[in-house]
Write an enzyme that holds these catalytic residues in place. Structure first.
Site, PDB file in Angstrom:
ATOM      1  N   SER A   1      -2.758  -7.595   2.814  1.00 43.85           N
ATOM      2  CA  SER A   1      -3.042  -7.504   4.250  1.00 43.85           C
ATOM      3  C   SER A   1      -3.451  -8.881   4.766  1.00 43.85           C
ATOM      4  O   SER A   1      -3.055  -9.298   5.852  1.00 43.85           O
ATOM      5  CB  SER A   1      -4.171  -6.510   4.512  1.00 43.85           C
ATOM      6  OG  SER A   1      -3.819  -5.234   4.057  1.00 43.85           O
TER       7      SER A   1
ATOM      8  N   LYS B   1     -15.230  -7.470   4.623  1.00 36.56           N
ATOM      9  CA  LYS B   1     -14.074  -8.312   4.969  1.00 36.56           C
ATOM     10  C   LYS B   1     -13.912  -8.540   6.473  1.00 36.56           C
ATOM     11  O   LYS B   1     -12.964  -9.194   6.879  1.00 36.56           O
ATOM     12  CB  LYS B   1     -12.804  -7.656   4.435  1.00 36.56           C
ATOM     13  CG  LYS B   1     -12.728  -7.645   2.916  1.00 36.56           C
ATOM     14  CD  LYS B   1     -11.400  -7.070   2.460  1.00 36.56           C
ATOM     15  CE  LYS B   1     -11.213  -7.206   0.968  1.00 36.56           C
ATOM     16  NZ  LYS B   1      -9.968  -6.562   0.534  1.00 36.56           N
TER      17      LYS B   1
ATOM     18  N   ARG C   1      -2.016  -5.674  -8.420  1.00 36.22           N
ATOM     19  CA  ARG C   1      -0.860  -6.539  -8.165  1.00 36.22           C
ATOM     20  C   ARG C   1      -0.688  -7.565  -9.266  1.00 36.22           C
ATOM     21  O   ARG C   1       0.378  -7.743  -9.798  1.00 36.22           O
ATOM     22  CB  ARG C   1      -1.033  -7.270  -6.831  1.00 36.22           C
ATOM     23  CG  ARG C   1      -0.850  -6.370  -5.659  1.00 36.22           C
ATOM     24  CD  ARG C   1      -1.409  -6.959  -4.413  1.00 36.22           C
ATOM     25  NE  ARG C   1      -2.865  -6.954  -4.455  1.00 36.22           N
ATOM     26  CZ  ARG C   1      -3.645  -7.236  -3.436  1.00 36.22           C
ATOM     27  NH1 ARG C   1      -3.114  -7.589  -2.297  1.00 36.22           N
ATOM     28  NH2 ARG C   1      -4.954  -7.170  -3.549  1.00 36.22           N
TER      29      ARG C   1
ATOM     30  N   HIS D   1       0.854  -1.201   0.000  1.00 37.34           N
ATOM     31  CA  HIS D   1       0.000   0.000   0.000  1.00 37.34           C
ATOM     32  C   HIS D   1       0.890   1.252   0.000  1.00 37.34           C
ATOM     33  O   HIS D   1       0.633   2.201  -0.742  1.00 37.34           O
ATOM     34  CB  HIS D   1      -0.867   0.062   1.266  1.00 37.34           C
ATOM     35  CG  HIS D   1      -1.946  -0.964   1.357  1.00 37.34           C
ATOM     36  ND1 HIS D   1      -2.114  -1.768   2.452  1.00 37.34           N
ATOM     37  CD2 HIS D   1      -2.956  -1.304   0.500  1.00 37.34           C
ATOM     38  CE1 HIS D   1      -3.166  -2.556   2.283  1.00 37.34           C
ATOM     39  NE2 HIS D   1      -3.694  -2.292   1.102  1.00 37.34           N
TER      40      HIS D   1
END
Ligand code: ADP
Length: 162
Positions: free
Chosen positions: A129, A42, A91, A18
């Site tokens: 994460s 999430k 990504r 990030h």
């Protein structure tokens, strides 16, 4: 006119991947706002307040970067900040489908708001994460993946009870 970009996400917690995107965006825009979403499907490990505090510390060396949180529709938040750009990180191909859907949905809702994608340094392209939390939960070494204060926060979340 100042050129503001919004970098939204869960940031649960902020990783070096990030941060890499934040630094790239900060070099391109006058002002970057890291916008931390409260509501997340999430089920975040950290509260919004904790995520904001960790992100703030992580970006403290970047003069044109701020951290905020939001609870509204993203495009409404972007407009409230008088911004026209959403920054997202890409990504791998696996990110593409979801990001593509989000970007086009946001464009439908707000044709004046543009989404741009930035790729991190290749060594961060596998970093998330979620995987960092999984490694921390099993007491693995996460020092290459997150800033030291985030590593500490993760360690204390997963501290084993004696
Ligand atoms: P969200 O729940 O919105 O996906 P995340 O915090 O997981 O929030 O990610 C926010 C944005 O940062 C997304 O665009 C995601 O693809 C991107 N991102 C996450 N990890 C990385 C990384 N290692 N490198 C580059 N971008 C990343």
């Amino acid at each position: 006119m100042s050129n503001t970009a919004i970098y939204p996400g869960s940031f649960d917690p902020m990783t070096n991947g990030h941060l890499d995107v934040v630094q790239r965006a900060a070099a391109l825009f006058d002002r970057v706002i890291v916008a931390i979403a409260h509501q997340s499907e999430k089920h975040p490990l950290f509260t919004a307040k904790e995520r904001v505090e960790m992100a703030r510390e992580a970006v403290s060396g970047l003069a044109n970067v701020e951290v905020d949180d939001f609870q509204t529709l993203l495009v409404d938040y972007v407009r409230s900040k008088k911004a026209r750009v959403i920054v997202r990180g890409l990504r791998a191909v696996s990110d593409f489908e979801f990001e593509f859907q989000m970007a086009l949905m946001n464009r439908t809702l707000a044709p004046d708001v543009e989404t741009i994608f930035m790729m991190p340094k290749d060594s961060y392209s596998y970093l998330s994460s979620r995987i960092t939390k999984q490694i921390a939960a099993l007491d693995g070494d996460i020092s290459q993946f997150v800033p030291p204060h985030v590593e500490k926060a993760l360690r204390s979340k997963f501290k084993r009870r004696p």
